[in-house]
Design an enzyme around this catalytic site. Structure first.
Site, mmCIF file in Angstrom:
data_model
loop_
_atom_site.group_PDB
_atom_site.id
_atom_site.type_symbol
_atom_site.label_atom_id
_atom_site.label_comp_id
_atom_site.label_asym_id
_atom_site.label_seq_id
_atom_site.Cartn_x
_atom_site.Cartn_y
_atom_site.Cartn_z
ATOM 1 N N ASP A 353 -13.199 39.467 -4.844
ATOM 2 C CA ASP A 353 -12.222 38.388 -4.877
ATOM 3 C C ASP A 353 -11.967 37.911 -3.451
ATOM 4 O OD1 ASP A 353 -10.171 37.311 -7.169
ATOM 5 O OD2 ASP A 353 -9.287 37.144 -5.172
ATOM 6 N N CYS A 427 -10.872 29.631 -18.751
ATOM 7 C CA CYS A 427 -9.637 28.982 -19.194
ATOM 8 C C CYS A 427 -9.812 27.477 -19.298
ATOM 9 C CB CYS A 427 -8.483 29.326 -18.241
ATOM 10 S SG CYS A 427 -8.764 28.796 -16.536
#
EC number: 2.1.1.-
Length: 468
Positions: A353, A427
């Site tokens: 990340d 999403c």
């Protein structure tokens, strides 16, 4: 003849651009479907019209408020007939708030709509003819599921408005209760409202860039009962009297609050949090729990907003990885939710990340759970593909990118790795479909629509791809 032909083509082009309505016209419409935005869609003499705050099968009298060459927008004046699928919305500020656009739609219809969004995106955005069906995974708890609230504050009159921005504006819709939030979050917010009012705290004005208090962040875990509070301000300090009331230990413990954080945001921006955090009381984190896993979460760290559906999502990902060879790359790993879940199930995992705070939380959570089979790297994913030795054993790539999807560089990097399988958690159906179309040499084996955001138009999808 050429001149006549050109004239005829010009005339036809003008006819095609002719719009059958004008701003201010009133028309009767029957809503045909719902767009991905959650707004009703219909056609008037072949011209597409968006009809906000309506549902399929509604018949309305509406006023044209905007026209473009491709579509128009309307405002409902009167509902002439309601769809039989409409239900009573529990929220007192629905639909003014705009956060839960389909709260007045039967829940089974909400799920059908979300599955259809994915089907349409795969076909029309990705140009994909997928052989497998799409399995819906509805929420067992379609209300009071959200574990975090970012409240905006606006001064109107003598008292501050605390709530969420009305869609497309920076006008705060004040409310006491949001029915998608866990109830302790509302209780904490209303306690803070009382303190803000009684101490007459200066409220930030974003147009003038003046004032002090910009917003509130409240995070809560239903599993542990713990909470974390953030007060977002411009530069400055709270008064001693306010601090005395804010740090009343008995009251804080009654809410399960583990820490109160002062977040300083000096920028002229609509980004909620600044980069500077000061702990006013307690600690700078709280604990969340999913299944047997505990998570260490700070104020800014990313975590799935719906813990009940997150357990289902993580279980689906685990079922697709179980019994396979090699290690797992968890790309865009956030605070390490999927990484730690898979490591707990026996996988070797590398989580990547770009946000340092996410990686710090992930490492803390790994230590908290005694997990040693996870390695976390703080870097952009695009750079990570250069780490050939670190990723040599990877046979499964889990992707959970932001709404914009994967960059071309990420797609290329994954294809060059040639993993046996790719699990894409998305999403945004449109960018999911776009990226799946680029995954040459991989076939879609399973698709699940997990309803992480009941009452809203937002769609979460998990897709399993295997190398052909």
């Amino acid at each position: 003849m050429i001149a006549d032909f050109s004239h005829r083509e010009h005339t036809l082009a003008k006819q095609k651009l002719e719009i059958p309505v004008h701003v201010g016209d009133d028309v009767e419409l029957e809503v045909e479907s719902l767009a991905s935005s959650g707004d009703g869609v219909t056609h008037h003499h072949g011209y597409t019209l968006f009809v906000p705050h309506t549902l399929p099968q509604d018949r309305v009298k509406a006023r044209i408020t905007k026209t473009t060459k491709r579509f128009g927008v309307t405002r409902v004046i009167k509902r002439l007939h309601s769809t039989p699928d409409r239900v009573d919305a529990p929220c007192a500020v629905f639909p003014e708030c705009g956060g839960c656009k389909i709260q007045d739609w039967d829940y089974s219809k909400q799920m059908e709509f979300k599955v259809r969004q994915v089907q349409d995106a795969l076909a029309h955005v990705g140009g994909l003819n997928v052989a497998v069906g799409i399995d819906p995974v509805p929420a067992d708890q379609p209300l009071h599921y959200r574990n975090k609230a970012n409240y905006a504050i606006e001064k109107r009159g003598k008292k501050p408005s605390i709530g969420f921005y009305r869609q497309g504006t920076h006008h705060v819709v004040d409310h006491v209760e949001c029915h998608t939030l866990m109830e302790p979050i509302t209780a904490i917010k209303e306690w803070l409202r009382g303190l803000i009012e009684s101490h007459s705290l200066s409220i930030y004005n974003e147009r003038r860039h003046t004032g002090f208090l910009r917003g509130l962040v409240v995070r809560h875990s239903a599993a542990t009962g713990e909470a974390l509070v953030g007060l977002v301000t411009t530069h400055g300090e709270f008064s001693r009297k306010f601090m005395d009331d804010l740090t009343d230990e008995a009251r804080l413990k009654s809410f399960g609050i583990q820490g109160v954080i002062h977040n300083i945001n000096r920028s002229k921006t609509n980004v909620i949090l600044g980069h500077e955090n000061i702990t006013l009381w307690g600690q700078d984190f709280f604990r969340e729990k999913l299944g047997e896993l505990e998570f260490h979460l700070s104020l800014p760290s990313f975590f799935q907003i719906n813990p009940y559906q997150s357990v289902k999502l993580y279980g689906i990902v685990q079922s697709w990885v179980e019994g396979t060879d090699g290690s797992v790359l968890d790309a865009y790993c956030g605070n390490g939710g999927i990484s730690l879940w898979l490591a707990k199930a026996g996988c070797e995992v590398v989580g990547i990340d770009s946000a340092a705070s996410n990686i710090e939380d992930a490492e803390q959570s790994a230590h908290l759970n005694g997990i040693t089979t996870c390695r976390f790297l703080n870097m952009p994913l695009e750079r990570a593909f250069q780490l050939k030795e670190e990723l040599a054993a990877v046979k499964t790539v889990v992707l959970d990118p932001p709404r914009k999807g994967c960059s071309q560089e990420v797609v290329t990097g994954i294809l060059e790795m040639k993993p046996d399988r790719i699990i894409y958690v998305s999403c945004n159906p449109a960018t999911l479909a776009r990226d799946l179309a680029l995954m040459q040499g991989y076939a879609v084996r399973a698709i699940k629509v997990i309803d992480m955001f009941p009452q809203t138009q937002h769609v979460e999808t998990a897709v399993l791809l295997e190398r052909e």
